[in-house]
Design a protein around this motif. Structure first.
Motif, mmCIF file in Angstrom:
data_model
loop_
_atom_site.group_PDB
_atom_site.id
_atom_site.type_symbol
_atom_site.label_atom_id
_atom_site.label_comp_id
_atom_site.label_asym_id
_atom_site.label_seq_id
_atom_site.Cartn_x
_atom_site.Cartn_y
_atom_site.Cartn_z
ATOM 1 N N ALA A 168 3.402 74.231 -6.974
ATOM 2 C CA ALA A 168 2.937 74.027 -5.607
ATOM 3 C C ALA A 168 3.396 75.191 -4.729
ATOM 4 N N ARG A 169 2.684 75.389 -3.633
ATOM 5 C CA ARG A 169 3.114 76.399 -2.664
ATOM 6 C C ARG A 169 4.286 75.894 -1.853
ATOM 7 N N ASP A 170 4.228 74.646 -1.515
ATOM 8 C CA ASP A 170 5.258 74.057 -0.668
ATOM 9 C C ASP A 170 5.663 72.713 -1.260
ATOM 10 N N TYR A 171 6.786 72.677 -1.924
ATOM 11 C CA TYR A 171 7.215 71.461 -2.593
ATOM 12 C C TYR A 171 7.657 70.374 -1.624
ATOM 13 N N SER A 172 7.893 70.732 -0.397
ATOM 14 C CA SER A 172 8.290 69.736 0.591
ATOM 15 C C SER A 172 7.100 69.043 1.250
ATOM 16 N N TYR B 162 15.351 71.671 -2.232
ATOM 17 C CA TYR B 162 16.040 70.536 -1.620
ATOM 18 C C TYR B 162 15.761 70.444 -0.127
ATOM 19 N N GLY B 163 15.772 69.200 0.347
ATOM 20 C CA GLY B 163 15.708 68.998 1.781
ATOM 21 C C GLY B 163 17.040 69.357 2.420
ATOM 22 N N ASN B 164 17.012 69.707 3.693
ATOM 23 C CA ASN B 164 18.219 70.179 4.371
ATOM 24 C C ASN B 164 19.335 69.139 4.370
ATOM 25 N N GLU C 39 10.605 61.589 4.112
ATOM 26 C CA GLU C 39 11.403 62.817 4.088
ATOM 27 C C GLU C 39 11.451 63.400 2.684
ATOM 28 N N PHE C 40 11.261 64.699 2.579
ATOM 29 C CA PHE C 40 11.388 65.394 1.302
ATOM 30 C C PHE C 40 12.856 65.433 0.893
#
Length: 125
Positions: free
Chosen positions: A103-107, A60-62, A46-47
């Motif tokens: 990055a485009r998507d850090y997650s 941040y992750g949710n 999980e990110f």
């Protein structure tokens, strides 16, 4: 070779706070976006959080938004993850991650070049 030195894990109680640290060389620190992922037993990775190399924007992750804060400590060449109001569901191995530039998507876990060995965080109820 990029080396990431994680520290700060441990056993805490529900509602406690804990700060994780991920230190690296100056040449890596200044040119990298860095972050944290976690993985609990039997669950998918999980990110958690990331901080951009470009402008220190944070992501941040949710499940941790509002409770966790990622930041840089320039003096220590480290990225910190301040965790507050910890819950049993935060129990996991936390991995520091690094990528050159932005990055485009850090997650996205695939966006990162280097992973640390992980540090265990256990939150008791």
């Amino acid at each position: 070779q990029v080396e990431l030195a994680e520290s700060g894990g441990g056993l805490v109680q529900t509602g406690d706070s804990l700060t994780l640290s991920c230190a690296t060389r100056l040449s890596t620190y200044s040119t990298s976006s860095m972050g944290w992922f976690r993985q609990a037993p039997g669950k998918e990775r999980e990110f958690v959080a990331a901080i951009s190399q470009a402008d220190d924007s944070t992501y941040y992750g949710n499940s941790v938004t509002g409770r966790f804060t990622i930041s840089r400590d320039d003096a220590k060449r480290a990225v910190l993850l301040q965790m507050t109001n910890l819950k049993p569901e935060d129990t996991a191995v936390y991995y520091c991650v690094q990528r050159w530039g932005t990055a485009r998507d850090y997650s996205d876990a695939a966006a990162y070049n280097t992973w640390g060995r992980g540090t265990q965080v256990t939150v008791s109820s």
